[in-house]
Design an enzyme around this catalytic site. Sequence first.
Site, short mmCIF file in Angstrom:
data_model
loop_
_atom_site.label_atom_id
_atom_site.label_comp_id
_atom_site.label_asym_id
_atom_site.label_seq_id
_atom_site.Cartn_x
_atom_site.Cartn_y
_atom_site.Cartn_z
N LYS A 14 0.68 -1.27 0.32
CA LYS A 14 0.50 0.05 0.12
C LYS A 14 0.51 1.13 0.08
CE LYS A 14 -2.31 -1.24 3.88
NZ LYS A 14 -1.94 -2.51 3.72
N ARG A 89 -9.77 0.46 7.37
CA ARG A 89 -9.79 -1.05 7.66
C ARG A 89 -10.97 -1.47 8.55
NH1 ARG A 89 -4.52 0.04 8.13
NH2 ARG A 89 -3.32 -1.97 8.97
N ARG A 128 11.44 -6.74 5.65
CA ARG A 128 11.06 -4.94 6.24
C ARG A 128 11.92 -5.40 7.47
NH1 ARG A 128 5.17 -2.14 5.62
NH2 ARG A 128 4.95 -3.61 7.46
N ARG A 134 10.75 -2.04 12.06
CA ARG A 134 9.62 -1.93 12.28
C ARG A 134 9.07 -2.98 13.80
NH1 ARG A 134 4.63 -0.90 8.21
NH2 ARG A 134 3.45 -1.54 9.66
N ARG A 145 -1.90 -9.54 13.01
CA ARG A 145 -2.20 -8.82 11.93
C ARG A 145 -3.15 -9.11 10.34
NH1 ARG A 145 3.28 -6.10 10.91
NH2 ARG A 145 2.31 -5.22 9.64
P1 ATP Z 1 1.44 -1.87 5.26
O1 ATP Z 1 1.44 -0.47 5.50
O2 ATP Z 1 2.69 -3.23 4.84
O3 ATP Z 1 0.28 -2.69 4.22
P2 ATP Z 1 -0.10 -2.61 7.43
O4 ATP Z 1 -0.80 -2.50 6.83
O5 ATP Z 1 0.28 -3.18 8.61
O6 ATP Z 1 1.28 -3.28 6.91
P3 ATP Z 1 0.03 -0.19 8.63
O7 ATP Z 1 -1.14 0.97 8.11
O8 ATP Z 1 1.27 0.72 9.12
O9 ATP Z 1 0.94 -1.30 8.65
O10 ATP Z 1 -0.66 0.25 9.85
C1 ATP Z 1 -0.11 -0.55 11.24
C2 ATP Z 1 -0.66 -0.18 12.32
O11 ATP Z 1 -0.95 0.89 12.80
C3 ATP Z 1 -1.92 -1.48 12.31
O12 ATP Z 1 -1.73 -2.69 12.68
C4 ATP Z 1 -2.90 -0.82 13.32
O13 ATP Z 1 -2.82 -0.95 14.83
C5 ATP Z 1 -2.67 0.87 13.17
N1 ATP Z 1 -3.12 1.47 12.33
C6 ATP Z 1 -3.04 1.72 11.10
N2 ATP Z 1 -4.33 2.32 9.90
C7 ATP Z 1 -5.41 2.23 11.04
C8 ATP Z 1 -6.75 2.39 11.11
N3 ATP Z 1 -7.52 2.58 10.21
N4 ATP Z 1 -7.51 1.60 11.75
C9 ATP Z 1 -7.02 1.21 13.01
N5 ATP Z 1 -5.66 1.00 13.77
C10 ATP Z 1 -4.55 1.17 12.19
MG MG Z 2 1.99 0.65 4.95
#
Ligand code: ATP
Ligand code: MG
Length: 193
Positions: A14, A89, A128, A134, A145
Amino acid sequence: MKNIIIFGAPGSGKGTYSAEIKKRYGMGHISTGDVLRAEIKNNTDLGKLAKGYIDQGQLIPDQLMIDILAVQYDSHPQGCGVIFDGFPRTIAQAEALKKMLAERGHTLGMMIELIVGEDILMERLLRRAVLEGREDDNEETIRKRFAVYHSQTEPLSKWFEQEGIRHTFSWDICKTKEGMLEAIFAEIEKENK
Ligand code: ATP
Ligand code: MG
């Protein structure tokens, strides 16, 4: 430009594709993960709260995320389009986003779903972990996750389909980052014609 929602499992790319789309079309970019990590780094109250959830691989409560998102959205110039990366999400977040945008006379735009097999996702996230350090990129938290993704986030794919704005891109078919980007750019241009 229409708004874009980038959707996919942890590690699906993403952030990577958002950066490329932003560069090409000069759109705004809101990564909720990046916003939360900045809060953690600055040790704010929000950061302290968020860290508890993130380290457990859990989602931050919806209402908090929705409030954060609205502030971020309003800080971007109107009309150029914004890329939402990591939001929504949950169905509640998606409904709230739709409402927030409607109140401003805007729409969701298009949703881009990145489809990548779980073996490849795990491999990428562990790589990563070494490169970026991270804390939530360890095997145990990654498994959590994935579970949260399947139970709370994946059902949203159907929600977007019902909205008639879902566009899917599969790593199995495109095979490379360049291949994915070419397909994504073509679809964005078709949508904005
Ligand atoms: P990637 O960025 O590789 O797709 P990812 O989706 O796990 O990985 P991030 O989008 O950076 O990572 O989110 C990291 C963490 O931040 C999530 O696991 C969650 O705990 C929190 N988070 C981020 N966005 C939201 C959201 N929209 N609602 C609730 N929690 C969130
Ligand atoms: Mg991300």
